[in-house]
Write a protein that holds these residues in place. Structure first.
Motif, mmCIF file in Angstrom:
data_model
loop_
_atom_site.group_PDB
_atom_site.id
_atom_site.type_symbol
_atom_site.label_atom_id
_atom_site.label_comp_id
_atom_site.label_asym_id
_atom_site.label_seq_id
_atom_site.Cartn_x
_atom_site.Cartn_y
_atom_site.Cartn_z
ATOM 1 N N GLU A 28 0.817 -1.216 0.000
ATOM 2 C CA GLU A 28 0.000 0.000 0.000
ATOM 3 C C GLU A 28 0.852 1.268 0.000
ATOM 4 O O GLU A 28 0.442 2.294 -0.542
ATOM 5 N N GLU A 29 2.051 1.210 0.576
ATOM 6 C CA GLU A 29 2.905 2.392 0.614
ATOM 7 C C GLU A 29 3.336 2.788 -0.800
ATOM 8 O O GLU A 29 3.279 3.972 -1.174
ATOM 9 N N THR A 30 3.746 1.801 -1.592
ATOM 10 C CA THR A 30 4.134 2.092 -2.974
ATOM 11 C C THR A 30 2.920 2.518 -3.785
ATOM 12 O O THR A 30 3.006 3.433 -4.623
ATOM 13 N N GLU A 31 1.794 1.859 -3.544
ATOM 14 C CA GLU A 31 0.555 2.244 -4.232
ATOM 15 C C GLU A 31 0.259 3.716 -4.011
ATOM 16 O O GLU A 31 -0.009 4.466 -4.961
ATOM 17 N N ARG A 32 0.325 4.157 -2.748
ATOM 18 C CA ARG A 32 0.031 5.560 -2.442
ATOM 19 C C ARG A 32 1.040 6.489 -3.118
ATOM 20 O O ARG A 32 0.675 7.544 -3.645
ATOM 21 N N ALA A 33 2.319 6.102 -3.117
ATOM 22 C CA ALA A 33 3.348 6.941 -3.717
ATOM 23 C C ALA A 33 3.168 7.057 -5.226
ATOM 24 O O ALA A 33 3.300 8.149 -5.800
ATOM 25 N N VAL A 34 2.848 5.937 -5.876
ATOM 26 C CA VAL A 34 2.670 5.941 -7.330
ATOM 27 C C VAL A 34 1.452 6.772 -7.723
ATOM 28 O O VAL A 34 1.515 7.629 -8.618
ATOM 29 N N LEU A 35 0.321 6.516 -7.064
ATOM 30 C CA LEU A 35 -0.895 7.236 -7.424
ATOM 31 C C LEU A 35 -0.794 8.716 -7.082
ATOM 32 O O LEU A 35 -1.312 9.563 -7.810
ATOM 33 N N ALA A 36 -0.102 9.038 -5.980
ATOM 34 C CA ALA A 36 0.084 10.445 -5.618
ATOM 35 C C ALA A 36 0.947 11.159 -6.652
ATOM 36 O O ALA A 36 0.693 12.325 -6.996
ATOM 37 N N ALA A 37 1.962 10.471 -7.174
ATOM 38 C CA ALA A 37 2.813 11.069 -8.197
ATOM 39 C C ALA A 37 2.019 11.318 -9.476
ATOM 40 O O ALA A 37 2.191 12.343 -10.148
ATOM 41 N N GLN A 38 1.140 10.384 -9.797
ATOM 42 C CA GLN A 38 0.300 10.567 -10.978
ATOM 43 C C GLN A 38 -0.608 11.783 -10.806
ATOM 44 O O GLN A 38 -0.736 12.610 -11.716
ATOM 45 N N VAL A 39 -1.247 11.898 -9.646
ATOM 46 C CA VAL A 39 -2.124 13.041 -9.376
ATOM 47 C C VAL A 39 -1.335 14.351 -9.450
ATOM 48 O O VAL A 39 -1.801 15.342 -10.029
ATOM 49 N N ALA A 40 -0.132 14.351 -8.882
ATOM 50 C CA ALA A 40 0.679 15.566 -8.862
ATOM 51 C C ALA A 40 1.106 15.997 -10.261
ATOM 52 O O ALA A 40 1.414 17.171 -10.485
ATOM 53 N N SER A 41 1.119 15.055 -11.207
ATOM 54 C CA SER A 41 1.536 15.376 -12.574
ATOM 55 C C SER A 41 0.428 16.021 -13.402
ATOM 56 O O SER A 41 0.680 16.500 -14.515
ATOM 57 N N MET A 42 -0.799 16.058 -12.860
ATOM 58 C CA MET A 42 -1.952 16.567 -13.610
ATOM 59 C C MET A 42 -2.287 17.991 -13.181
ATOM 60 O O MET A 42 -2.296 18.298 -11.995
ATOM 61 N N PRO A 43 -2.603 18.866 -14.132
ATOM 62 C CA PRO A 43 -2.968 20.234 -13.763
ATOM 63 C C PRO A 43 -4.253 20.334 -12.934
ATOM 64 O O PRO A 43 -4.350 21.163 -12.036
ATOM 65 N N SER A 44 -5.252 19.481 -13.251
ATOM 66 C CA SER A 44 -6.563 19.584 -12.591
ATOM 67 C C SER A 44 -7.110 18.189 -12.265
ATOM 68 O O SER A 44 -8.163 17.791 -12.783
ATOM 69 N N PRO A 45 -6.431 17.438 -11.391
ATOM 70 C CA PRO A 45 -6.809 16.032 -11.166
ATOM 71 C C PRO A 45 -8.181 15.840 -10.539
ATOM 72 O O PRO A 45 -8.790 14.783 -10.695
ATOM 73 N N ARG A 46 -8.721 16.862 -9.855
ATOM 74 C CA ARG A 46 -10.013 16.728 -9.174
ATOM 75 C C ARG A 46 -11.141 17.426 -9.926
ATOM 76 O O ARG A 46 -12.239 17.613 -9.401
ATOM 77 N N CYS A 47 -10.880 17.789 -11.170
ATOM 78 C CA CYS A 47 -11.838 18.608 -11.917
ATOM 79 C C CYS A 47 -13.187 17.922 -12.088
ATOM 80 O O CYS A 47 -14.226 18.591 -12.079
ATOM 81 N N ALA A 48 -13.201 16.594 -12.243
ATOM 82 C CA ALA A 48 -14.469 15.893 -12.498
ATOM 83 C C ALA A 48 -15.463 16.107 -11.367
ATOM 84 O O ALA A 48 -16.675 16.217 -11.602
ATOM 85 N N LEU A 49 -14.974 16.160 -10.137
ATOM 86 C CA LEU A 49 -15.861 16.399 -9.005
ATOM 87 C C LEU A 49 -16.448 17.802 -9.050
ATOM 88 O O LEU A 49 -17.495 18.062 -8.467
ATOM 89 N N ARG A 50 -15.803 18.677 -9.799
ATOM 90 C CA ARG A 50 -16.229 20.074 -9.883
ATOM 91 C C ARG A 50 -16.972 20.388 -11.177
ATOM 92 O O ARG A 50 -17.291 21.559 -11.446
#
Length: 248
Positions: A144-166
């Motif tokens: 789970e630690e690597t999972e969190r690190a990988v997915l967090a890096a992916q999110v950080a690479s996107m300009p608007s990763p939470r846009c769909a909720l908005r």
């Protein structure tokens, strides 16, 4: 890179819930035969082909000319043009329908992209936006630690990763009416989910979030899960629709 992207797109689009969300977006456009639709971020042209088969006059627009080569090979009768969500190469009020799937998370200014959508839509034209909130992906993983690190890096690479909720408030603030939201969760349980993880791992390695060996070990576990029938990746898709008002 283009091969990985196409494999990722194909795997996701074949997943039943993702296909259902795509087909639902077509229904929400309410396009009559002969009306014009623009599919922004059309990718390999799946929706262009499906909407064209239903009688619509569809223009596929994508920022990546390489993926448009694939789209044209798969859908030789389709109309495909290089462009972006922020700059659509068509005149004002040209379309009765606008859809964009998994696009706005990659846009630095979603409000500007929406203003461009409003520009090319005729008054009363319908819009449908589809995408995940990338912080909501769910993956069954032992590490789970690597999972969190990988997915967090992916999110950080996107300009608007939470846009769909908005999407809902984005449309309301942009003057659209009859705004409605649906959520369709894509559940991937086989090899079709691996390209998405491989892409995320590549981003994480490239940014130094995880080492190459750590990423490969994490991916190896997920490949083994696929072989044992124990893979699970869930991605809620927000499907948000609205109608362009008469004002600009």
């Amino acid at each position: 890179m283009i091969e990985r992207f196409v494999a990722m797109m194909d795997g996701f689009e074949r997943e039943p819930a993702a296909a259902a969300a795509r087909h639902r977006s077509h229904e929400l456009l309410r396009i009559a035969p002969g009306q014009r639709v623009v599919d922004v971020g059309c990718g390999t042209g799946t929706s262009v082909g499906e909407l064209t088969a239903a009688g619509a006059l569809v223009s596929g627009v994508d920022v990546n000319p390489e993926v448009l080569v694939v789209a044209k090979e798969r859908h030789p009768a389709g109309d495909f043009t290089t462009g972006s969500a922020e700059s659509i190469p068509f005149p004002d009020g040209h379309f009765a329908g606008y859809r964009a799937e998994r696009v706005y998370h990659a846009v630095a200014d979603p409000a500007a992209a929406l203003a461009e959508a409003a520009r090319v839509l005729a008054p009363g034209g319908r819009i449908v936006l589809i995408g995940p909130d990338w912080t909501m992906l769910g993956l069954d993983s032992t590490d789970e630690e690597t999972e969190r690190a990988v997915l967090a890096a992916q999110v950080a690479s996107m300009p608007s990763p939470r846009c769909a909720l908005r999407f809902r408030n984005l449309l309301l603030d942009g003057g659209f009416t009859d705004v409605a939201v649906e959520v369709h969760t894509a559940v991937l349980t086989g090899a079709s989910g691996l390209p998405m993880l491989e892409s995320a791992a590549s981003v994480a390695v490239g940014t130094g979030a995880v080492s190459p060996s750590r990423a490969e070990s994490w991916l190896a576990e997920q490949r083994q899960r696929v072989e044992r029938g124990r893979f699970l990746l869930a991605a809620p898709q927000f499907v948000t629709s609205g109608v362009r008002g008469s004002g600009r």
